[in-house]
Write an enzyme that holds these catalytic residues in place. Structure first.
Site, mmCIF file in Angstrom:
data_model
loop_
_atom_site.group_PDB
_atom_site.id
_atom_site.type_symbol
_atom_site.label_atom_id
_atom_site.label_comp_id
_atom_site.label_asym_id
_atom_site.label_seq_id
_atom_site.Cartn_x
_atom_site.Cartn_y
_atom_site.Cartn_z
ATOM 1 N N ASP A 30 75.489 34.647 4.306
ATOM 2 C CA ASP A 30 74.370 33.702 4.147
ATOM 3 C C ASP A 30 74.021 33.115 5.519
ATOM 4 O OD1 ASP A 30 73.217 31.866 1.525
ATOM 5 O OD2 ASP A 30 72.961 31.066 3.561
ATOM 6 N N ASN A 86 71.665 30.467 -8.870
ATOM 7 C CA ASN A 86 70.608 29.518 -9.226
ATOM 8 C C ASN A 86 69.396 30.234 -9.807
ATOM 9 O OD1 ASN A 86 72.177 27.431 -8.069
ATOM 10 N ND2 ASN A 86 71.344 27.877 -6.038
ATOM 11 N N HIS A 99 70.272 36.651 -6.696
ATOM 12 C CA HIS A 99 71.425 36.745 -5.789
ATOM 13 C C HIS A 99 72.544 35.857 -6.306
ATOM 14 C CE1 HIS A 99 68.752 33.571 -4.358
ATOM 15 N NE2 HIS A 99 69.841 32.913 -3.972
HETATM 16 P P1 5GP Z 1 69.168 29.915 -3.389
HETATM 17 O O1 5GP Z 1 68.908 28.495 -2.947
HETATM 18 O O2 5GP Z 1 67.872 30.635 -3.690
HETATM 19 O O3 5GP Z 1 70.193 30.060 -4.468
HETATM 20 O O4 5GP Z 1 69.831 30.619 -2.145
HETATM 21 C C1 5GP Z 1 69.135 31.219 -1.110
HETATM 22 C C2 5GP Z 1 70.143 31.451 -0.013
HETATM 23 O O5 5GP Z 1 69.651 32.451 0.833
HETATM 24 C C3 5GP Z 1 70.410 30.210 0.838
HETATM 25 O O6 5GP Z 1 71.794 29.934 0.825
HETATM 26 C C4 5GP Z 1 69.892 30.619 2.212
HETATM 27 O O7 5GP Z 1 70.677 30.088 3.252
HETATM 28 C C5 5GP Z 1 69.954 32.121 2.157
HETATM 29 N N1 5GP Z 1 68.945 32.801 2.962
HETATM 30 C C6 5GP Z 1 67.611 32.544 2.944
HETATM 31 N N2 5GP Z 1 66.971 33.398 3.793
HETATM 32 C C7 5GP Z 1 67.933 34.205 4.320
HETATM 33 C C8 5GP Z 1 67.888 35.268 5.255
HETATM 34 O O8 5GP Z 1 66.844 35.659 5.786
HETATM 35 N N3 5GP Z 1 69.082 35.864 5.570
HETATM 36 C C9 5GP Z 1 70.251 35.472 5.008
HETATM 37 N N4 5GP Z 1 71.358 36.126 5.394
HETATM 38 N N5 5GP Z 1 70.332 34.460 4.130
HETATM 39 C C10 5GP Z 1 69.184 33.834 3.785
#
Ligand code: 5GP
Ligand code: ZN
Length: 136
Positions: A30, A86, A99
């Site tokens: 992440d 989520n 994810h």
């Molecule tokens: P959510 O809030 O949708 O459950 O989680 C999204 C996650 O994706 C977050 O923890 C964020 O840091 C991660 N994330 C968002 N954009 C990118 C990216 O471009 N690369 C990586 N490796 N992680 C990402």
């Protein structure tokens, strides 16, 4: 899905720090970790969330989570690990491609994956249970 960042990452169009890959999944570091070593598992096939994903994807996903989590526990010597997923903005989802988060946890760390415990009025839990059962 055009313009989905996780489709591009999962399918290798955008390079990422990949810890695991097979035909259907890619697990990556992440970019903004809750804790050092935070990994997210991305199916290569797009679905916005858990509810829209194919059953086969969901069946396999948990097995990959188990394998990667085990490797994380060994490599990071963490004391525990949260698996978080989520669905919807209200639930904290910010990227609308399914994810699963694997967040390594250490005794005394300051990561917050928690909630204040609530309570029910008499009969409220049973009534809600009935509503849910009706919709299965
Ligand atoms: P959510 O809030 O949708 O459950 O989680 C999204 C996650 O994706 C977050 O923890 C964020 O840091 C991660 N994330 C968002 N954009 C990118 C990216 O471009 N690369 C990586 N490796 N992680 C990402
Ligand atoms: Zn996508």
């Amino acid at each position: 899905m055009e313009n989905c960042i996780f489709c591009k990452i999962a399918n290798g169009e955008i390079p990422s720090a990949t810890v695991y890959e097979d035909e259907a999944f890619r697990a990556i570091m992440d970019i903004a970790p809750a804790n050092k070593g935070h990994v997210i598992l991305l199916p290569k096939k797009h679905s916005a969330n858990l509810f829209e994903a194919e059953d086969e994807t969901l069946r396999e996903a948990l097995l990959v989570v188990k394998r990667v989590s085990n490797a994380m526990m060994k490599a990071l010597h963490c004391d525990g690990l949260n698996v978080v997923q989520n669905n919807g903005e209200a639930a904290g989802q910010t990227v609308f491609h399914l994810h699963l988060h694997m967040i390594p946890r250490f005794k005394e760390d300051t990561v917050k994956v928690t909630w204040k415990q609530g309570s029910y009025a008499e009969g409220e839990a049973a009534a809600l249970s009935e509503e849910i059962k009706k919709n299965l």
